[in-house]
Design an enzyme around this catalytic site. Structure first.
Site, PDB file in Angstrom:
ATOM      1  N   ASP A   1      44.514  50.977   3.692  1.00 44.77           N
ATOM      2  CA  ASP A   1      43.134  51.388   3.417  1.00 44.77           C
ATOM      3  C   ASP A   1      43.047  52.341   2.221  1.00 44.77           C
ATOM      4  O   ASP A   1      43.993  53.086   1.940  1.00 44.77           O
ATOM      5  CB  ASP A   1      42.556  52.064   4.670  1.00 44.77           C
ATOM      6  CG  ASP A   1      41.041  52.177   4.606  1.00 44.77           C
ATOM      7  OD1 ASP A   1      40.405  51.365   3.901  1.00 44.77           O
ATOM      8  OD2 ASP A   1      40.492  53.083   5.259  1.00 44.77           O
ATOM      9  N   GLY A   2      41.919  52.310   1.542  1.00 44.01           N
ATOM     10  CA  GLY A   2      41.659  53.274   0.471  1.00 44.01           C
ATOM     11  C   GLY A   2      41.608  52.686  -0.932  1.00 44.01           C
ATOM     12  O   GLY A   2      41.491  53.427  -1.907  1.00 44.01           O
ATOM     13  N   ASN A   3      41.654  51.357  -1.046  1.00 44.30           N
ATOM     14  CA  ASN A   3      41.633  50.724  -2.373  1.00 44.30           C
ATOM     15  C   ASN A   3      40.355  51.040  -3.144  1.00 44.30           C
ATOM     16  O   ASN A   3      40.385  51.348  -4.340  1.00 44.30           O
ATOM     17  CB  ASN A   3      41.717  49.205  -2.248  1.00 44.30           C
ATOM     18  CG  ASN A   3      43.028  48.729  -1.690  1.00 44.30           C
ATOM     19  OD1 ASN A   3      43.982  49.505  -1.582  1.00 44.30           O
ATOM     20  ND2 ASN A   3      43.100  47.457  -1.329  1.00 44.30           N
TER      21      ASN A   3
ATOM     22  N   ARG B   1      38.120  53.518  -2.761  1.00 42.93           N
ATOM     23  CA  ARG B   1      37.994  54.932  -3.173  1.00 42.93           C
ATOM     24  C   ARG B   1      38.960  55.260  -4.305  1.00 42.93           C
ATOM     25  O   ARG B   1      38.640  56.011  -5.205  1.00 42.93           O
ATOM     26  CB  ARG B   1      38.240  55.850  -1.956  1.00 42.93           C
ATOM     27  CG  ARG B   1      37.026  55.953  -1.045  1.00 42.93           C
ATOM     28  CD  ARG B   1      37.375  56.551   0.278  1.00 42.93           C
ATOM     29  NE  ARG B   1      38.088  55.595   1.110  1.00 42.93           N
ATOM     30  CZ  ARG B   1      38.871  55.926   2.134  1.00 42.93           C
ATOM     31  NH1 ARG B   1      39.053  57.196   2.429  1.00 42.93           N
ATOM     32  NH2 ARG B   1      39.460  55.006   2.855  1.00 42.93           N
TER      33      ARG B   1
ATOM     34  N   HIS C   1      41.789  46.886  -5.229  1.00 41.17           N
ATOM     35  CA  HIS C   1      42.455  45.815  -4.463  1.00 41.17           C
ATOM     36  C   HIS C   1      43.595  45.224  -5.287  1.00 41.17           C
ATOM     37  O   HIS C   1      44.679  44.958  -4.769  1.00 41.17           O
ATOM     38  CB  HIS C   1      41.465  44.708  -4.091  1.00 41.17           C
ATOM     39  CG  HIS C   1      40.358  45.167  -3.185  1.00 41.17           C
ATOM     40  ND1 HIS C   1      40.582  45.982  -2.108  1.00 41.17           N
ATOM     41  CD2 HIS C   1      39.020  44.936  -3.206  1.00 41.17           C
ATOM     42  CE1 HIS C   1      39.426  46.224  -1.490  1.00 41.17           C
ATOM     43  NE2 HIS C   1      38.467  45.609  -2.143  1.00 41.17           N
TER      44      HIS C   1
ATOM     45  N   GLU D   1      35.778  41.877  10.224  1.00 38.65           N
ATOM     46  CA  GLU D   1      34.523  42.558   9.853  1.00 38.65           C
ATOM     47  C   GLU D   1      34.342  42.641   8.330  1.00 38.65           C
ATOM     48  O   GLU D   1      33.241  42.902   7.848  1.00 38.65           O
ATOM     49  CB  GLU D   1      34.492  43.984  10.433  1.00 38.65           C
ATOM     50  CG  GLU D   1      34.319  44.040  11.953  1.00 38.65           C
ATOM     51  CD  GLU D   1      35.558  43.611  12.726  1.00 38.65           C
ATOM     52  OE1 GLU D   1      36.674  43.891  12.253  1.00 38.65           O
ATOM     53  OE2 GLU D   1      35.400  42.975  13.781  1.00 38.65           O
TER      54      GLU D   1
ATOM     55  N   TRP E   1      34.139  40.414   6.175  1.00 38.78           N
ATOM     56  CA  TRP E   1      33.220  39.398   5.626  1.00 38.78           C
ATOM     57  C   TRP E   1      31.871  40.003   5.302  1.00 38.78           C
ATOM     58  O   TRP E   1      31.118  39.455   4.493  1.00 38.78           O
ATOM     59  CB  TRP E   1      32.997  38.271   6.635  1.00 38.78           C
ATOM     60  CG  TRP E   1      34.181  37.415   6.934  1.00 38.78           C
ATOM     61  CD1 TRP E   1      34.872  37.374   8.104  1.00 38.78           C
ATOM     62  CD2 TRP E   1      34.814  36.456   6.069  1.00 38.78           C
ATOM     63  NE1 TRP E   1      35.892  36.463   8.021  1.00 38.78           N
ATOM     64  CE2 TRP E   1      35.887  35.880   6.801  1.00 38.78           C
ATOM     65  CE3 TRP E   1      34.586  36.025   4.751  1.00 38.78           C
ATOM     66  CZ2 TRP E   1      36.720  34.898   6.253  1.00 38.78           C
ATOM     67  CZ3 TRP E   1      35.415  35.040   4.215  1.00 38.78           C
ATOM     68  CH2 TRP E   1      36.460  34.499   4.953  1.00 38.78           C
TER      69      TRP E   1
ATOM     70  N   LEU F   1      63.557  39.490   7.294  1.00 45.10           N
ATOM     71  CA  LEU F   1      62.334  40.256   7.571  1.00 45.10           C
ATOM     72  C   LEU F   1      61.201  39.269   7.851  1.00 45.10           C
ATOM     73  O   LEU F   1      61.081  38.262   7.156  1.00 45.10           O
ATOM     74  CB  LEU F   1      61.971  41.107   6.334  1.00 45.10           C
ATOM     75  CG  LEU F   1      60.567  41.723   6.311  1.00 45.10           C
ATOM     76  CD1 LEU F   1      60.454  42.853   7.342  1.00 45.10           C
ATOM     77  CD2 LEU F   1      60.232  42.283   4.921  1.00 45.10           C
TER      78      LEU F   1
ATOM     79  N   HIS G   1      41.063  58.206  10.628  1.00 47.19           N
ATOM     80  CA  HIS G   1      41.857  58.245  11.858  1.00 47.19           C
ATOM     81  C   HIS G   1      41.284  57.263  12.871  1.00 47.19           C
ATOM     82  O   HIS G   1      40.703  57.659  13.873  1.00 47.19           O
ATOM     83  CB  HIS G   1      41.880  59.669  12.442  1.00 47.19           C
ATOM     84  CG  HIS G   1      42.616  60.635  11.569  1.00 47.19           C
ATOM     85  ND1 HIS G   1      42.869  61.930  11.943  1.00 47.19           N
ATOM     86  CD2 HIS G   1      43.153  60.489  10.332  1.00 47.19           C
ATOM     87  CE1 HIS G   1      43.540  62.543  10.971  1.00 47.19           C
ATOM     88  NE2 HIS G   1      43.707  61.686   9.976  1.00 47.19           N
TER      89      HIS G   1
HETATM   90  C1  IPE Z   1      40.498  48.176   7.766  1.00 50.04           C
HETATM   91  O1  IPE Z   1      39.910  48.902   6.748  1.00 50.04           O
HETATM   92  C2  IPE Z   1      40.772  46.772   7.322  1.00 50.04           C
HETATM   93  C3  IPE Z   1      41.833  46.610   6.324  1.00 50.04           C
HETATM   94  C4  IPE Z   1      42.570  47.550   5.812  1.00 50.04           C
HETATM   95  C5  IPE Z   1      42.077  45.260   5.915  1.00 50.04           C
HETATM   96  P1  IPE Z   1      38.317  49.050   6.634  1.00 50.04           P
HETATM   97  O2  IPE Z   1      38.066  49.835   5.408  1.00 50.04           O
HETATM   98  O3  IPE Z   1      37.671  47.727   6.728  1.00 50.04           O
HETATM   99  O4  IPE Z   1      37.975  49.889   7.941  1.00 50.04           O
HETATM  100  P2  IPE Z   1      36.689  50.788   8.259  1.00 50.04           P
HETATM  101  O5  IPE Z   1      35.493  49.965   7.915  1.00 50.04           O
HETATM  102  O6  IPE Z   1      36.791  52.025   7.421  1.00 50.04           O
HETATM  103  O7  IPE Z   1      36.820  51.117   9.713  1.00 50.04           O
HETATM  104  C1  IPE Z   2      41.276  48.436   2.171  1.00 48.31           C
HETATM  105  O1  IPE Z   2      40.665  49.236   1.232  1.00 48.31           O
HETATM  106  C2  IPE Z   2      41.312  46.979   1.753  1.00 48.31           C
HETATM  107  C3  IPE Z   2      40.450  46.094   2.543  1.00 48.31           C
HETATM  108  C4  IPE Z   2      39.722  46.442   3.557  1.00 48.31           C
HETATM  109  C5  IPE Z   2      40.417  44.699   2.154  1.00 48.31           C
HETATM  110  P1  IPE Z   2      39.091  49.457   1.242  1.00 48.31           P
HETATM  111  O2  IPE Z   2      38.490  48.408   0.390  1.00 48.31           O
HETATM  112  O3  IPE Z   2      38.574  49.555   2.606  1.00 48.31           O
HETATM  113  O4  IPE Z   2      38.970  50.850   0.496  1.00 48.31           O
HETATM  114  P2  IPE Z   2      38.021  52.060   0.899  1.00 48.31           P
HETATM  115  O5  IPE Z   2      38.344  52.422   2.315  1.00 48.31           O
HETATM  116  O6  IPE Z   2      36.612  51.587   0.752  1.00 48.31           O
HETATM  117  O7  IPE Z   2      38.398  53.132  -0.060  1.00 48.31           O
HETATM  118 MG    MG Z   3      38.351  51.106   3.889  1.00 50.34          MG
END
Ligand code: IPE
Ligand code: IPE
Ligand code: MG
Length: 259
Positions: free
Chosen positions: A30-32, A34, A47, A77, A79, A141, A203
């Site tokens: 997560d966090g791409n 931001r 991404h 979710e 989508w 792996l 979290h």
């Molecule tokens: C969870 O991250 C899904 C993936 C990393 C693929 P999200 O960014 O979708 O989760 P929420 O919406 O913050 O809970």
């Molecule tokens: C996770 O990064 C990747 C996917 C859910 C596909 P996010 O795209 O959720 O990045 P943030 O959380 O919005 O920073």
């Molecule tokens: Mg996210």
């Protein structure tokens, strides 16, 4: 029981020496978005940058003898995100399969995709199945990519399969145990989940491996996915290795069994 699993197969000198780390690690990448926005770029830039972190974690897993790595790439979710972002993610999945499948195969990695993949474009599904078939006999792996995956979907899907087996007469209602149920989930062939890492500072589980998380150790880091590296992965494993996994027992019971 410092993160040890007695059934772990020896793989690296550390494993052979009895210093056994996690055998199955899952990561919520997560966090791409931001990460990109902090740099003044559009979310999809993040991404694309995240692909390099995927390469780094696969390298780390191979080097340290982790047998199974499950990465959350796209949730059921996701989508609901803007169409443009979803289509870039699909395109990226396609490109990464094209560029990485052969390399993974050469490196002894078995690729599996878990989730409701039939919702994807037919050509992408074909590519996924081809890559899975090509790498099927590799066992250094197992790399599981969770795509259009939801923990609740996994449980409901397993329940449907169990119901089907009962109605076919292949399974008796009274024979449904946790192990039997587990054998119908998408991670049936994998070791128990030992460690779940989430990057990006949130979290929560976000509907990832709900059934499988029952006794997993959880590790949260503020590091955004494109900044994740082998060093940060090592910190998570080091943290895991000094935890005492008690599985409901007392600390004293665990230390008695160990000595
Ligand atoms: C969870 O991250 C899904 C993936 C990393 C693929 P999200 O960014 O979708 O989760 P929420 O919406 O913050 O809970
Ligand atoms: C996770 O990064 C990747 C996917 C859910 C596909 P996010 O795209 O959720 O990045 P943030 O959380 O919005 O920073
Ligand atoms: Mg996210």
């Amino acid at each position: 029981m410092l993160g040890k699993r007695s059934s772990a197969k020896a793989a690296t000198p550390e494993v052979q020496a009895g210093i056994i780390g996690p055998q199955h690690v899952a990561i919520i990448m997560d966090g791409n978005g931001r990460w990109a926005q902090k740099k003044g770029k559009i979310r999809t830039f993040g991404h694309k940058a995240g692909v390099e972190s995927v390469r780094a974690v696969v390298r780390f897993a191979r080097r340290t003898g982790i047998k199974s790595l499950t990465l959350f790439a796209f949730s059921s979710e996701n989508w609901k995100r803007p169409e443009e972002e979803v289509s870039v993610l699909m395109e990226l999945f396609n490109l990464v399969l094209n560029s990485e499948a052969k390399r993974l195969h050469k490196n002894g990695v078995r690729l599996k995709v878990i989730g409701d993949v039939d919702a994807f474009d037919g050509k992408l599904v074909e590519k996924i199945r081809k890559a899975e078939a090509m790498t099927e006999s590799n066992d250094d792996l197992v790399l599981n990519i969770a795509a259009n995956y939801g923990g609740r979907w996994d449980i409901v899907n397993a329940a449907k399969c169990v119901a089907q087996a009962v109605s076919n007469g292949e399974l008796q209602r009274e024979d449904i145990t946790e192990d039997v149920f587990n054998s119908y989930t998408s991670t049936a062939s994998l070791p128990e989940l030992d460690l779940l890492i989430r990057t990006g500072g949130e979290h929560r589980i976000s509907n990832f491996l709900l059934w499988q998380c029952a006794y997993a150790e959880l590790y949260f880091t503020d590091v955004l996915w494109p900044d994740f590296s082998e060093e940060v992965f090592q910190q998570a494993v080091d943290d895991y290795n000094v935890r005492q996994r008690r599985f409901g027992l007392t600390g004293e019971q665990i230390t008695t069994v160990q000595s």
